[in-house]
Design an enzyme around this catalytic site. Structure first.
Site, mmCIF file in Angstrom:
data_model
loop_
_atom_site.group_PDB
_atom_site.id
_atom_site.type_symbol
_atom_site.label_atom_id
_atom_site.label_comp_id
_atom_site.label_asym_id
_atom_site.label_seq_id
_atom_site.Cartn_x
_atom_site.Cartn_y
_atom_site.Cartn_z
ATOM 1 N N GLU A 8 -0.673 1.225 -5.641
ATOM 2 C CA GLU A 8 -0.506 0.014 -4.843
ATOM 3 C C GLU A 8 -0.459 -1.228 -5.736
ATOM 4 O OE1 GLU A 8 -3.950 0.244 -2.244
ATOM 5 O OE2 GLU A 8 -3.800 2.418 -2.242
ATOM 6 N N HIS B 155 0.843 -1.201 0.000
ATOM 7 C CA HIS B 155 0.000 0.000 0.000
ATOM 8 C C HIS B 155 0.888 1.265 0.000
ATOM 9 C CE1 HIS B 155 -3.287 2.627 0.987
ATOM 10 N NE2 HIS B 155 -4.123 1.645 1.208
HETATM 11 C C1 BG6 Z 1 -7.112 1.621 -0.345
HETATM 12 C C2 BG6 Z 1 -8.530 1.162 -0.573
HETATM 13 O O1 BG6 Z 1 -6.217 0.640 -0.785
HETATM 14 O O2 BG6 Z 1 -6.915 1.829 1.052
HETATM 15 C C3 BG6 Z 1 -9.491 2.197 -0.022
HETATM 16 O O3 BG6 Z 1 -8.769 0.944 -1.948
HETATM 17 C C4 BG6 Z 1 -9.189 2.483 1.424
HETATM 18 O O4 BG6 Z 1 -10.831 1.761 -0.183
HETATM 19 C C5 BG6 Z 1 -7.723 2.855 1.570
HETATM 20 O O5 BG6 Z 1 -10.017 3.541 1.870
HETATM 21 C C6 BG6 Z 1 -7.290 3.134 2.998
HETATM 22 O O6 BG6 Z 1 -7.636 2.091 3.832
HETATM 23 P P1 BG6 Z 1 -7.364 2.176 5.373
HETATM 24 O O7 BG6 Z 1 -7.917 0.921 5.969
HETATM 25 O O8 BG6 Z 1 -5.873 2.274 5.555
HETATM 26 O O9 BG6 Z 1 -8.073 3.407 5.870
#
Ligand code: BG6
Length: 326
Positions: free
Chosen positions: A263, A159
């Site tokens: 990502e 991510h």
């Molecule tokens: C992204 C998703 O990878 O991560 C989103 O596609 C999500 O939908 C984002 O809002 C952040 O996620 P988190 O759990 O770290 O708030």
């Protein structure tokens, strides 16, 4: 919470962080909480975005850097959103070591334990090898299923939060013709028609069957970032924009222009891992040199006294955002 890092204190923070140092102010810092890469500095320039409101309590996922998403992408009925790997304390399998060519590597690992089995009752072993090069960061992941009779399925994703001067000026290549699931439109599926994708609103898309390479322009110092991936068929592009940013307690209301998530993942279809087998995937992030023509642009702008901010590093001019918006 078995095996998750204890609440933060100066001492636990210090021992929770591993630094790869290649020299020349080029470093990579990994927090054992989630094996989250929390900093990648190249010649002293930070490449990754971490929110000023990120929590380092050893419980919540770290908002920024490169959290490791496994075994679930998105909401999960058995455990936390994006799985447990980003909120579990990993082990340092091999401390940072300099290789013959000057690059530095370290290996992290995560195995099933009481905490992971309480949500996902499988044996597994992940090794996560990071190599810091002069202008590159390499990620090599292996997932092993040691069971004699049980298969399991999983999602995995890196991510990556890129630090950018203004997300509206970034361009992403390599998405044309790909279908994407648009999470901002109830998961409707579209096909990308643009050669160059830009971001101007809340964006949350899973691009499918993407090529091995994307180039993202206008990252730190107006440079380009090449993202090269292997065995990650999907690319998620995410920016929360104004309203979604306000809903996150660990993200500043004014921070969305300064980040872009690109990502690499295996998320729109699961990986199926048979007993006794392994899955491997990797990613390379690479910073491009400042293009030659940019130096000419900068000199011209300098003559016109329109440069507000310029730095010279290793003989190359690092173009700054202030120049770009003249
Ligand atoms: C992204 C998703 O990878 O991560 C989103 O596609 C999500 O939908 C984002 O809002 C952040 O996620 P988190 O759990 O770290 O708030």
């Amino acid at each position: 919470m078995a095996n998750s890092a204890p609440a933060s204190s100066a001492a636990t923070q210090a021992t929770s962080v591993v630094v790869l140092d290649r020299g020349n102010n080029t470093t990579c810092t990994i927090n054992l909480h989630g094996a989250t890469v929390v900093s990648w500095r190249v010649n002293n320039q930070e490449q990754l975005f971490v929110s000023k409101l990120a929590s380092f309590d050893g419980k919540k996922a770290i908002r920024g850097g490169i959290p490791f998403v496994f075994p679930q992408f998105g909401p999960w009925s058995f455990g936390p959103q994006h799985g447990f790997a980003r909120v579990t304390r990993w082990s340092l399998e091999k401390p940072p070591e300099r290789m013959h060519n000057g690059d530095v590597e370290a290996i992290f690992s995560l195995m099933d334990n009481e905490f992971t089995r309480s949500m996902w009752n499988y044996q597994f072993r992940i090794t996560y090898r990071l190599i810091l090069r002069e202008k590159e960061l390499h990620f090599h992941i292996g997932v092993y299923n040691p069971s004699k009779d049980l298969s399991f399925t999983f999602n995995m994703l890196l991510h990556t939060y890129l630090k950018v001067p203004d997300v509206r000026r970034c361009q992403i290549t390599g998405l044309r013709g790909c279908t994407f699931i648009d999470k901002t439109r109830e998961g409707a599926i579209y096909q990308e028609g643009r050669e160059i994708v830009t971001i101007g609103e809340w964006t949350d898309r899973i691009y499918q069957h993407t090529p091995q390479e994307h180039v993202i322009t206008n990252v730190v110092s107006g440079r380009k970032m090449r993202l090269h991936k292997y065995n990650f068929p999907d690319t998620v592009i995410w920016n929360p924009w104004i309203d979604q940013a306000r809903e996150m307690s660990d993200f500043g209301d004014d921070e969305f222009p300064n980040m872009l998530c690109v990502e690499s993942g295996h998320v729109s279809s699961p990986v199926i891992l048979l007993p006794g087998t392994s899955f491997e995937a990797s990613q390379i992030l690479q910073i491009f040199e400042c293009p030659k023509e940019t130096e000419g642009d900068i000199e011209l702008a300098n003559k016109n006294k329109s440069i507000k901010n310029k730095q010279v590093r290793d003989g190359a001019i690092w173009k700054c955002f202030d120049l770009e918006i003249q």
